[in-house]
Write a protein that holds these residues in place. Sequence first.
Motif, PDB file in Angstrom:
ATOM      1  N   THR A  38       0.799  -1.230   0.000  1.00 54.80           N
ATOM      2  CA  THR A  38       0.000   0.000   0.000  1.00 54.80           C
ATOM      3  C   THR A  38       0.832   1.282   0.000  1.00 54.80           C
ATOM      4  O   THR A  38       0.283   2.361  -0.184  1.00 54.80           O
ATOM      5  CB  THR A  38      -0.924   0.033   1.228  1.00 54.80           C
ATOM      6  OG1 THR A  38      -0.121   0.049   2.419  1.00 54.80           O
ATOM      7  CG2 THR A  38      -1.866  -1.152   1.240  1.00 54.80           C
ATOM      8  N   SER A  73      -6.880   0.533   3.324  1.00 56.32           N
ATOM      9  CA  SER A  73      -6.173  -0.368   2.399  1.00 56.32           C
ATOM     10  C   SER A  73      -5.068  -1.131   3.124  1.00 56.32           C
ATOM     11  O   SER A  73      -4.872  -2.328   2.898  1.00 56.32           O
ATOM     12  CB  SER A  73      -5.563   0.425   1.240  1.00 56.32           C
ATOM     13  OG  SER A  73      -6.566   0.992   0.460  1.00 56.32           O
ATOM     14  N   TYR A  74      -4.343  -0.418   3.984  1.00 55.32           N
ATOM     15  CA  TYR A  74      -3.283  -1.046   4.783  1.00 55.32           C
ATOM     16  C   TYR A  74      -3.874  -2.164   5.646  1.00 55.32           C
ATOM     17  O   TYR A  74      -3.332  -3.267   5.706  1.00 55.32           O
ATOM     18  CB  TYR A  74      -2.594   0.022   5.639  1.00 55.32           C
ATOM     19  CG  TYR A  74      -1.765  -0.550   6.756  1.00 55.32           C
ATOM     20  CD1 TYR A  74      -0.476  -1.004   6.523  1.00 55.32           C
ATOM     21  CD2 TYR A  74      -2.270  -0.627   8.049  1.00 55.32           C
ATOM     22  CE1 TYR A  74       0.282  -1.539   7.550  1.00 55.32           C
ATOM     23  CE2 TYR A  74      -1.525  -1.160   9.077  1.00 55.32           C
ATOM     24  CZ  TYR A  74      -0.248  -1.613   8.820  1.00 55.32           C
ATOM     25  OH  TYR A  74       0.500  -2.148   9.836  1.00 55.32           O
ATOM     26  N   ARG A 131      -6.690  -3.830   5.157  1.00 54.21           N
ATOM     27  CA  ARG A 131      -7.139  -4.929   4.290  1.00 54.21           C
ATOM     28  C   ARG A 131      -5.962  -5.800   3.879  1.00 54.21           C
ATOM     29  O   ARG A 131      -6.050  -7.033   3.878  1.00 54.21           O
ATOM     30  CB  ARG A 131      -7.859  -4.384   3.050  1.00 54.21           C
ATOM     31  CG  ARG A 131      -9.316  -4.060   3.285  1.00 54.21           C
ATOM     32  CD  ARG A 131     -10.075  -3.805   1.993  1.00 54.21           C
ATOM     33  NE  ARG A 131      -9.498  -2.785   1.134  1.00 54.21           N
ATOM     34  CZ  ARG A 131      -9.714  -1.475   1.264  1.00 54.21           C
ATOM     35  NH1 ARG A 131     -10.502  -1.027   2.216  1.00 54.21           N
ATOM     36  NH2 ARG A 131      -9.152  -0.628   0.437  1.00 54.21           N
ATOM     37  N   ALA A 132      -4.860  -5.166   3.504  1.00 54.98           N
ATOM     38  CA  ALA A 132      -3.674  -5.927   3.093  1.00 54.98           C
ATOM     39  C   ALA A 132      -3.147  -6.762   4.260  1.00 54.98           C
ATOM     40  O   ALA A 132      -2.798  -7.933   4.091  1.00 54.98           O
ATOM     41  CB  ALA A 132      -2.592  -4.984   2.571  1.00 54.98           C
TER      42      ALA A 132
END
Length: 135
Positions: free
Chosen positions: A56, A117-118, A120-121
Amino acid sequence: MKRLSRALCGVAVLMMTAGAASVAHAQALLAYKEGVSPEQEQRDRAACHEWAVQQTNFDPTATFIAQEAGVNTRTIMRVTTALNTASGGTDPRWTAGSFGNTRTSADVRRLNALYASYLRAGALCLEGRGYVVTK
């Protein structure tokens, strides 16, 4: 200027502890895997943190450490903006990964999207290692 110098020194000291605390913010994700020792879980979380940062280009470590230490958000914003400028905008800790250059509500929304996003990753990585992940 003297105040900014003190703040920069404070953040530098906080960054020295970043390695130990890099796993702490990943605990926003509750993960469980039967039969895993606390040490193995910490190693997995650290590895997934690094992977999520690579995927990300967002590293919330410095901001998290500063917030946990009780540093005022405005101070974090001023310091990370200065560090972003000093790094030429190439270090993810000061650009996308913190409050660097955050001035408007659109910037705050951008940071929230990057953090999501971080997370989720990180969740994908932990799930790939066999953990059950909830937020």
